[in-house]
Structures are given as C-alpha cells and as structure tokens.
Design a protein around this motif. Structure first.
Motif, mmCIF file in Angstrom:
data_model
loop_
_atom_site.group_PDB
_atom_site.id
_atom_site.type_symbol
_atom_site.label_atom_id
_atom_site.label_comp_id
_atom_site.label_asym_id
_atom_site.label_seq_id
_atom_site.Cartn_x
_atom_site.Cartn_y
_atom_site.Cartn_z
ATOM 1 N N SER A 1 75.696 -13.658 -35.245
ATOM 2 C CA SER A 1 75.507 -12.490 -34.381
ATOM 3 C C SER A 1 76.855 -11.813 -34.127
ATOM 4 C CB SER A 1 74.892 -12.916 -33.045
ATOM 5 O OG SER A 1 75.016 -11.867 -32.098
ATOM 6 N N THR A 2 76.974 -10.573 -34.586
ATOM 7 C CA THR A 2 78.218 -9.824 -34.389
ATOM 8 C C THR A 2 78.549 -9.690 -32.912
ATOM 9 O OG1 THR A 2 77.790 -8.594 -36.419
ATOM 10 C CG2 THR A 2 79.396 -7.647 -34.904
ATOM 11 N N SER A 3 77.542 -9.403 -32.087
ATOM 12 C CA SER A 3 77.806 -9.193 -30.660
ATOM 13 C C SER A 3 78.290 -10.480 -29.982
ATOM 14 C CB SER A 3 76.569 -8.637 -29.959
ATOM 15 O OG SER A 3 75.488 -9.529 -30.072
ATOM 16 N N ILE A 4 77.743 -11.626 -30.360
ATOM 17 C CA ILE A 4 78.202 -12.896 -29.780
ATOM 18 C C ILE A 4 79.627 -13.178 -30.228
ATOM 19 C CG2 ILE A 4 77.900 -15.412 -29.778
ATOM 20 C CD1 ILE A 4 75.853 -14.037 -28.018
ATOM 21 N N ARG A 5 79.920 -12.989 -31.530
ATOM 22 C CA ARG A 5 81.293 -13.202 -32.014
ATOM 23 C C ARG A 5 82.273 -12.321 -31.259
ATOM 24 N NH1 ARG A 5 79.173 -12.605 -37.019
ATOM 25 N NH2 ARG A 5 80.390 -10.707 -37.366
ATOM 26 N N GLN A 6 81.901 -11.052 -31.052
ATOM 27 C CA GLN A 6 82.788 -10.129 -30.348
ATOM 28 C C GLN A 6 82.996 -10.555 -28.903
ATOM 29 O OE1 GLN A 6 80.769 -6.397 -31.042
ATOM 30 N NE2 GLN A 6 81.984 -5.951 -32.871
ATOM 31 N N GLY B 1 80.710 -30.731 -27.236
ATOM 32 C CA GLY B 1 80.185 -30.016 -26.081
ATOM 33 C C GLY B 1 79.060 -29.089 -26.490
ATOM 34 N N TRP B 2 78.314 -28.582 -25.501
ATOM 35 C CA TRP B 2 77.130 -27.758 -25.760
ATOM 36 C C TRP B 2 77.033 -26.698 -24.675
ATOM 37 C CZ3 TRP B 2 73.693 -29.204 -29.779
ATOM 38 C CH2 TRP B 2 72.537 -28.445 -29.893
ATOM 39 N N ILE B 3 76.985 -25.437 -25.050
ATOM 40 C CA ILE B 3 76.788 -24.338 -24.106
ATOM 41 C C ILE B 3 75.565 -23.554 -24.564
ATOM 42 C CG2 ILE B 3 77.751 -22.221 -23.120
ATOM 43 C CD1 ILE B 3 80.535 -23.327 -23.696
ATOM 44 N N VAL B 4 74.663 -23.277 -23.615
ATOM 45 C CA VAL B 4 73.441 -22.549 -23.950
ATOM 46 C C VAL B 4 73.656 -21.052 -23.713
ATOM 47 C CG1 VAL B 4 70.990 -22.273 -23.403
ATOM 48 C CG2 VAL B 4 72.013 -24.558 -23.381
ATOM 49 N N LYS B 5 73.257 -20.244 -24.715
ATOM 50 C CA LYS B 5 73.291 -18.783 -24.587
ATOM 51 C C LYS B 5 72.108 -18.336 -23.739
ATOM 52 C CE LYS B 5 74.786 -18.086 -29.384
ATOM 53 N NZ LYS B 5 74.298 -17.570 -30.657
ATOM 54 N N PRO B 6 72.207 -17.276 -22.998
ATOM 55 C CA PRO B 6 73.430 -16.492 -22.810
ATOM 56 C C PRO B 6 74.410 -17.260 -21.926
ATOM 57 C CG PRO B 6 71.688 -15.637 -21.407
ATOM 58 C CD PRO B 6 71.085 -16.739 -22.252
ATOM 59 N N LYS C 1 78.201 -17.266 -19.565
ATOM 60 C CA LYS C 1 79.130 -16.468 -18.783
ATOM 61 C C LYS C 1 80.531 -16.733 -19.324
ATOM 62 C CE LYS C 1 76.601 -16.459 -14.408
ATOM 63 N NZ LYS C 1 75.403 -17.246 -14.675
ATOM 64 N N PRO C 2 81.353 -15.698 -19.473
ATOM 65 C CA PRO C 2 82.718 -15.916 -19.999
ATOM 66 C C PRO C 2 83.482 -17.002 -19.260
ATOM 67 C CG PRO C 2 82.219 -13.582 -19.934
ATOM 68 C CD PRO C 2 81.065 -14.287 -19.257
ATOM 69 N N GLU C 3 83.362 -17.042 -17.930
ATOM 70 C CA GLU C 3 84.097 -18.061 -17.168
ATOM 71 C C GLU C 3 83.602 -19.460 -17.475
ATOM 72 O OE1 GLU C 3 81.060 -16.068 -14.399
ATOM 73 O OE2 GLU C 3 82.589 -15.352 -15.777
ATOM 74 N N ILE D 1 85.354 -20.453 -20.780
ATOM 75 C CA ILE D 1 86.754 -20.801 -20.523
ATOM 76 C C ILE D 1 86.857 -22.154 -19.820
ATOM 77 C CG2 ILE D 1 88.852 -20.113 -19.272
ATOM 78 C CD1 ILE D 1 88.157 -18.467 -21.873
ATOM 79 N N ALA D 2 85.957 -22.410 -18.882
ATOM 80 C CA ALA D 2 85.979 -23.699 -18.166
ATOM 81 C C ALA D 2 85.776 -24.865 -19.127
ATOM 82 C CB ALA D 2 84.916 -23.712 -17.071
ATOM 83 N N VAL D 3 84.886 -24.703 -20.103
ATOM 84 C CA VAL D 3 84.627 -25.765 -21.086
ATOM 85 C C VAL D 3 85.845 -25.970 -21.971
ATOM 86 C CG1 VAL D 3 83.245 -26.412 -23.093
ATOM 87 C CG2 VAL D 3 82.130 -25.534 -21.041
#
Length: 116
Positions: free
Chosen positions: A11-16, A101-106, A108-110, A113-115
C-alpha cells in the motif's frame, strides 16, 4: 549516523505514512513495495529494523521474515509486523517466523514510534 528502517508494504499510502512518521523522528527509511522487493534491496542495503505488512503480492510478510532471518547480518534485527490481521493464530505464525512485534492497522504514529 541515523538508524535505517525498511518498510515493506504494497500500500503506497501506508508506506508514505510510515516513512513520514519515521523520518520526523530522524530515521532513514528504505521503502519496498512487497517482500520480493525488500529481499532484493537487502542484498545491497544495511538496515537496523524491518517493518512489514503480512498480505503482499509476490512474497508475503511471513516469507519475507523467514528470508531475512536466514541472512546472517539480519538474524537479530527487530522485525515488526504492521498488518490488519489481529488473530492470535496469525500472531503466532509471525512469531514463529521471527517477528519481534505486531501492530494492527490502522495505527497511530505515536504507537509506531513507541514500539520502535
């Protein structure tokens, strides 16, 4: 010297969004459009961390992680799955492949960064 983080997502938008978030924090970012692109770029790029999607064409995130863990220079780098998948079974597959580690979309930017 800044740490280098690769992000692999079709996904271009996720990469950006990931790239923008990381660059604001001072990281250098290498973008890959899928797992195969990431493996090809890793042949000539040294990274400190990988953030990858799970569902991608050509090579999915699990295959990418297995490939990266097979490369001696990347055997111990942190690898984060950033995906819409949240089932325990998929998380277990990711962990078994070598994800740290694992982060679920959508996301948050913070949170990202915390991860990191």
């Amino acid at each position: 010297m800044s740490k280098v983080i690769m992000t692999a997502d079709d996904s271009t938008s996720i990469r950006q969004m990931v790239s923008f978030t990381l660059k604001q924090e001072g990281y250098n970012v290498v973008e890959a459009v899928d797992g195969q692109d990431a493996v090809e770029k890793l042949a000539s790029t040294q990274i400190d961390m990988l953030i990858t999607d799970l569902n991608m064409p050509r090579m999915d995130g699990l295959e990418l992680i297995a490939n990266v863990r097979a490369m001696p220079q990347f055997k111990f780098i942190p690898i984060i799955m950033l995906t819409t998948e949240s089932q325990a079974e998929m998380k277990q597959k990711g962990k078994a492949a070598g994800a740290t580690g694992w982060i679920v979309k959508p996301f948050k930017p913070e949170q990202l960064i915390a991860v990191i």
